[in-house]
Design an enzyme around this catalytic site. Structure first.
Site, short mmCIF file in Angstrom:
data_model
loop_
_atom_site.label_atom_id
_atom_site.label_comp_id
_atom_site.label_asym_id
_atom_site.label_seq_id
_atom_site.Cartn_x
_atom_site.Cartn_y
_atom_site.Cartn_z
N HIS A 295 -72.93 130.19 31.76
CA HIS A 295 -74.30 129.77 31.45
C HIS A 295 -75.12 130.95 30.92
O HIS A 295 -75.69 130.89 29.82
CB HIS A 295 -74.95 129.18 32.71
CG HIS A 295 -76.31 128.61 32.49
ND1 HIS A 295 -76.53 127.28 32.25
CD2 HIS A 295 -77.54 129.20 32.46
CE1 HIS A 295 -77.83 127.07 32.08
NE2 HIS A 295 -78.46 128.21 32.20
N GLU A 296 -75.15 132.04 31.66
CA GLU A 296 -75.93 133.20 31.23
C GLU A 296 -75.30 133.82 29.99
O GLU A 296 -75.99 134.30 29.09
CB GLU A 296 -76.06 134.22 32.36
CG GLU A 296 -76.67 133.68 33.66
CD GLU A 296 -77.98 132.92 33.47
OE1 GLU A 296 -78.73 133.24 32.52
OE2 GLU A 296 -78.25 131.98 34.26
N GLU B 205 -81.40 126.59 26.07
CA GLU B 205 -80.64 125.91 27.11
C GLU B 205 -79.42 125.19 26.52
O GLU B 205 -78.39 125.06 27.18
CB GLU B 205 -81.56 124.93 27.84
CG GLU B 205 -81.02 124.41 29.14
CD GLU B 205 -80.97 125.43 30.28
OE1 GLU B 205 -81.53 126.54 30.13
OE2 GLU B 205 -80.35 125.13 31.30
N HIS C 126 -76.61 131.92 27.06
CA HIS C 126 -77.96 132.39 26.72
C HIS C 126 -77.88 133.73 25.97
O HIS C 126 -78.56 133.95 24.98
CB HIS C 126 -78.79 132.60 27.99
CG HIS C 126 -79.39 131.36 28.56
ND1 HIS C 126 -80.17 130.50 27.82
CD2 HIS C 126 -79.37 130.84 29.83
CE1 HIS C 126 -80.59 129.49 28.60
NE2 HIS C 126 -80.11 129.67 29.82
#
Lengths: 510, 510
Positions: free
Chosen positions: B266-267, B296, B270
Site C-alpha cells: 500500500h505505502e 489512493e 503511494h
C-alpha cells in the site's frame, strides 16, 4: 500588561520563531547525516537554502531592531535576566545588520563552491584544486572582518563569533605557552617514558555489542533517552532541536572500541549541556550555549577528565569485559587503563591523543591568523603547513589529504573555530580541578559508577546559565580566576607521569 | 529573456520556496512518527506551527497574486504546461485568499483542541468528551464551505479540497450503488460461500524476517531505496520531500504477516506515484499528485489488485515459505491465497477487508454529508453511527472507541477525505482492468515476479502527469469513460466466487 512587557513578549515571540526555523534546519542537517537518501541531496540543499534565507531575513528584520532598541533603552524596567536577553540580542542584531545581503549571498555561494572543490581536491590528494576556492573564502573573510569591525587584528572579528571576547592578544599568550610547554612535554614522554602495549585494543569488538555498551555508558552519565536518541553517522555529532530533543550520533569500528566510547562520552557531554539549558529561555540568549569553547569544555571533560580516568574504568572495565570476554578476558584493568592513554604524534587531528591534539590546533591557529593579517598566503600555504607539522610534531605529512586538506572547516568558511577546541580542553581541566575541590568524594563516586554529583555540579555552575555569562565570566565565577593553562598541565603531568612510569621529578622538568 | 518569461520564473521560484517549507514540514511530521522523543513533542508542535504560518503567508502573498494574474492574462504566450501550472495555481491562490486569517487561526486551534479531546475520549471510551470539540469543528467547517463557496451542497466545497470536481450529486449515485450492490454481495458470500481456514496466518512470524521479506517485495515492485527509505512507525504512512526522497513506514505484528505485506504494498504504491512525478515540476501543480483519490488508487492497486492476487503469490509464496518454514511449511499456495482473501465484517475500518471496507466509507460519507446539511447533528451522532453499523454491517458496536471514535480524521478537521478511499479503490479496479487489456501478458509477468511493465504503464498513464488532468479527465483519457463501479464489481465477483467456491451463476446474482 504594560506596553513594555507587551513589547518584551513580542520580542520573545520573534526570537522563538527564529529558533523554530533554526531547529528545523538542524533537523534537515541531522537527517542528511543520519538518513541521507542518495538522490534526495540536491533538493534537500535547496530546502536548507530557503530556510536559511528566511532565518536571515527574520534576524535582520527592522521591526525587530526597533523593538530591541526600545527595550534596551528601557531595560531598567525589565528584570535582570530579561535585560540581559535584550542586551545580547541587540549585539547580535547589530552584528548581523553590518553584513550586506549581497555579501551574505556571495559568502554562501563561495562556501558551496569551496566545499565541492575540497571534496575533489581530497580525492585527488591535490591542494592545487582547492586553492582558488580557498582564496575566495579568505578574501571574503577579510571583508567580513572589515564589515563587522575589530580592534587590533582582523582575526578578532572572526573568533568573536564562536568565542565572545577572545582576542589574538590573549590567544597569542595562551598558544605561546602551549607551544613552549606541550611540545616539550610530549617530547619528554616520548624520549623518557615507558610505553605500554595497546595492540589488544585492535582485536575484534562486535558492532552490536559496542552499540549496547555505548548506550549503557550514556545512561550512566545521565543522558536522557526520553529527550533524545543516538544514531549512527559517518562522523559523530550532536544536534539540539530544543533542550528536550538533543540527539547524538556515533560511529563504530570493529577494531577500535575506544573510538566509539570516546565518541559517546564526547557527544554525550555536548548533549548534557544542551539538555541542561533552561527550556523557558528557548530561542533566547539565556537559553543558548554561551560559546563553542564552553561547549567543547563539556564534551572534553566527559571524554577525557572522566572517560580516560582510572576511576571511570574502575567502575566500567569489568562490565566492558562482560561485553567482550574474548578480546579483554586476559587483560587487567591497569593494562587497559595504560593502553587507552598512550600518546603518539599522528598527522590527523581527529584521531590525535589529548596532548598532541593541541599542537594540531596551534598550527591551525597560527595559519588562520597569518592568512588574515597577510603573513601567510593561500598560494604557498601547503609548504607552511608541512613545515609546521615537521617542527611541532616531527612528522612528514604524506600527502595533502592527510595534511592541509584533512579538515572541512575552511571549506565551510569557518575561521576562528579551531582555537575553541583547545580552549575547551583547558577550561575542562580547570573546571574539573574545581569540581574535585568542591567535592572531595567525586572520584570515589565516579569509581562506583555514580556520575550524578558531577552532572549536578555542571548543571548548577554552567548549563543553566546559557549566555548569561561569557566564557571568561563563567570561569571567574566558578574558579575565581580566568583561563589558566596550569590546570591542564598539572592534569597532564600527573596523569602521564604515572602512565609512563616517570619519576616524581618529571613533574618539575616540563 | 522576455518579461513574461522572467515573471514565470519568479512564480516558479516562489512556489518552490513554498514547497521547500512544505517538504520541511513533512520531515518534521515524519520525524515525529518515526523518532518522536517523548519530551520534545511540545516544542516540535511549536516549530510546526511556525512553519505552517510561514507557508500560509507565502501562499496568500499579494505579489504572488499579481504575478499569477499577469501570467494568467498572458497565458497564450506560455507553453501549454506552463499555462496549466499558472491556471491551477491561480485557482488555489483564490481559494486560499477566501479564508480570512482569523478563520485559519481559529480552525488550527480548534483542530489542536479536538485532537486532544479525541485522545481523552478514546481512553475513556466516551463520545461525550469529544462532542463539544467536534461541534466546534463542524461549525467551522460550515463556515469554511461558505467562505469557499459551492453549488448545490456545502459538502462539495470540502470534498473539492481532496478530490477536485467531485460532488455530492455524483457521490450519491456512486455510494447508492455501493450500498445496493456491495451490501448484498457481502451478505451473499457470507451466506452461500464456503469459507477457508486462515488460522495459520496467526502463527509466529519473526519480526526481523518479516522486515527483510517486506524489503524484498518493495524492491520487486520497483521502490527505489536510493530515493527513499522504510522505517517502523505505529501507523504506516508515506511522505515525500521531493520525487527523489519518498519515505514509507510499516508496522509489524508477529502474529499477522499480512498486515506488514499489505502495508508495504500500500505505502509502496503511494511512494511509486510520488517517485514518478516529474522533478522539473518540483513545487508546481504539474509536479504534484492530482488528487487523494488517484493517490489512493495507486496504493490500492498494488495492495489489492496485485498483492492479493493469485499471480502475485505464484511469484512470491515459495519465497515467503523460505522466510517462514515453520509457519508455512505445511501450507499450499492455494490454501494461502484463499486464507488471505477471506472476508468478514469488522467494526474497525482500518482492518476491514477490501469488500466491507467500502461499507465503512459509505457510513462516514452519509454522516459527513448529513452533518454539513443539518440532517444529522453532533449531539445524537453516536446513535446514528451505531444504527448504520447495524444496518450495513450487521454489527453491534462494542463501545465508542471501536465505534464513532475510531478514526482520527474528524479530530483533524478532515471532512470530505473519507470518500476518496472508495474512489481510489474503484479507480484502481478500472485502471487495472485497462492495464490487463493493454498488456495481455501482464498477469503472467507478475506471476514471474516481473512488475516492470505495470510500473511503466502507471508511470506513463498516471504518475508523470501530476495535476495536468483531474481524476475524471485522467480516467477518461486512460479508460475512455468516467469512473464506473462496474469494474470493481466485476473484479470482486470473479475473485470471490472462485475463493468461496460459488457457482458461475453467482456472477449474475449480485
Amino acid at each position: 500588561m504594560s506596553l513594555l512587557k507587551e513589547q518584551y513578549n513580542q520580542y520573545v515571540s520573534h526570537l522563538q520563531k527564529i529558533q523554530d526555523i533554526n531547529s528545523t534546519l538542524a533537523l534537515l542537517h541531522w537527517d542528511n547525516e543520519v538518513h541521507a537518501s542518495a538522490k534526495g541531496a540536491q533538493l534537500r540543499g535547496q530546502q536548507i537554502a530557503t530556510l536559511s534565507a528566511t532565518v536571515h531575513e527574520w534576524a535582520i528584520n527592522e521591526e525587530l531592531g526597533d523593538l530591541l532598541k526600545t527595550l534596551y533603552d528601557n531595560r531598567h524596567e525589565l528584570s535582570e535576566n530579561e535585560a540581559k536577553n535584550v542586551e545580547l540580542s541587540l549585539v547580535l542584531y547589530n552584528t548581523e545588520r553590518k553584513l550586506p545581503t549581497e555579501f551574505v549571498m556571495a559568502f554562501s555561494k563561495a562556501k558551496t563552491n569551496a566545499f565541492h572543490a575540497w571534496i575533489k581536491a581530497r580525492k585527488a590528494k591535490d591542494y592545487a584544486l582547492f586553492k582558488p576556492e580557498l582564496q575566495v573564502i579568505v578574501d571574503l573573510l577579510k571583508q567580513k572582518a572589515e564589515f563587522i569591525g575589530y580592534q587590533d587584528h582582523p582575526y578578532n572579528a572572526l573568533i568573536n563569533e564562536f568565542e565572545k571576547g577572545a582576542t589574538v592578544a590573549q590567544l597569542d599568550v595562551l598558544f605561546g605557552d602551549v607551544r613552549k610547554q606541550l611540545v616539550a612535554f610530549a617530547k619528554e614522554i616520548r624520549e623518557k617514558g615507558t610505553p605500554s602495549k595497546k595492540n589488544f585494543l585492535h582485536r575484534h569488538y562486535d558492532k552490536k555489542k559496542q552499540w549496547d555498551f555505548g548506550l549503557e555508558l550514556l545512561k550512566q552519565m545521565g543522558y536522557d533517552f526520553e529527550a533524545g536518541r543516538q544514531d549512527i553517522s559517518e562522523h559523530p555529532f550532536t544536534t539540539a532541536f530544543s533542550a528536550n530533543d538533543v540527539r547524538i550520533t556515533t560511529s563504530i569500528k570493529e577494531d577500535n572500541p575506544i573510538e566509539m566510547i570516546g565518541g559517546c562520552l564526547h557527544e554525550g557531554g555536548h548533549a548534557l549541556y544542551e539538555m541542561g539549558l533552561q527550556l523557558k529561555y528557548y530561542g533566547l540568549p539565556l537559553g543558548m550555549p554561551t560559546s563553542i569553547g564552553i561547549h567543547e569544555s563539556q564534551s572534553r571533560l566527559w571524554e577525557n577528565q572522566v572517560g580516560m580516568s582510572w576511576f571511570y574504568w574502575q567502575a566500567n572495565f569489568s562490565r566492558m569485559q562482560d561485553f567482550f570476554p574474548t578480546a579483554l578476558g586476559d587483560i587487567t584493568l591497569k593494562q587497559f587503563y595504560k593502553a587507552i592513554n598512550q600518546i603518539e604524534p599522528n598527522y590527523l587531528r581527529t584521531i590525535a591523543d589529548e596532548i598532541h591534539y593541541h599542537l594540531h590546533i596551534l598550527i591551525r591557529y597560527e595559519i588562520e591568523k597569518g592568512l588574515l593579517d597577510g603573513s601567510y598566503d593561500v598560494e604557498t600555504l601547503e609548504e607552511v603547513w608541512n613545515q609546521k607539522y615537521k617542527e611541532f610534531l616531527d612528522l612528514d605529512v604524506p600527502h595533502a589529504t592527510y595534511g592541509i586538506l584533512q579538515d572541512v572547516h575552511w571549506a565551510e568558511g569557518l575561521f576562528g573555530y579551531f582555537p575553541t577546541y583547545s580552549l575547551g580542553s583547558f577550561y575542562a581541566a580547570q573546571f574539573y580541578a574545581k569540581a574535585k575541590k568542591d567535592m572531595p568524594e567525586l572520584e570515589q563516586e565516579i569509581a562506583k559508577g555514580n556520575m550524578q554529583s558531577l552532572l549536578d555540579w555542571l548543571r548548577h555552575h554552567i548549563h543553566q546559565h546559557g549566555q548569561k555569562y561569557t566564557s571568561e565570566e563563567l570561569c571567574h565565577r566558578i574558579t575565581g580566576e580566568g583561563l589558566n593553562l596550569k590546570y591542564f598541565m598539572d592534569y597532564a603531568r600527573q596523569k602521564y607521569a604515572e602512565i609512563y612510569d616517570l619519576k616524581a621529578e618529571f613533574f618539575n622538568q616540563v
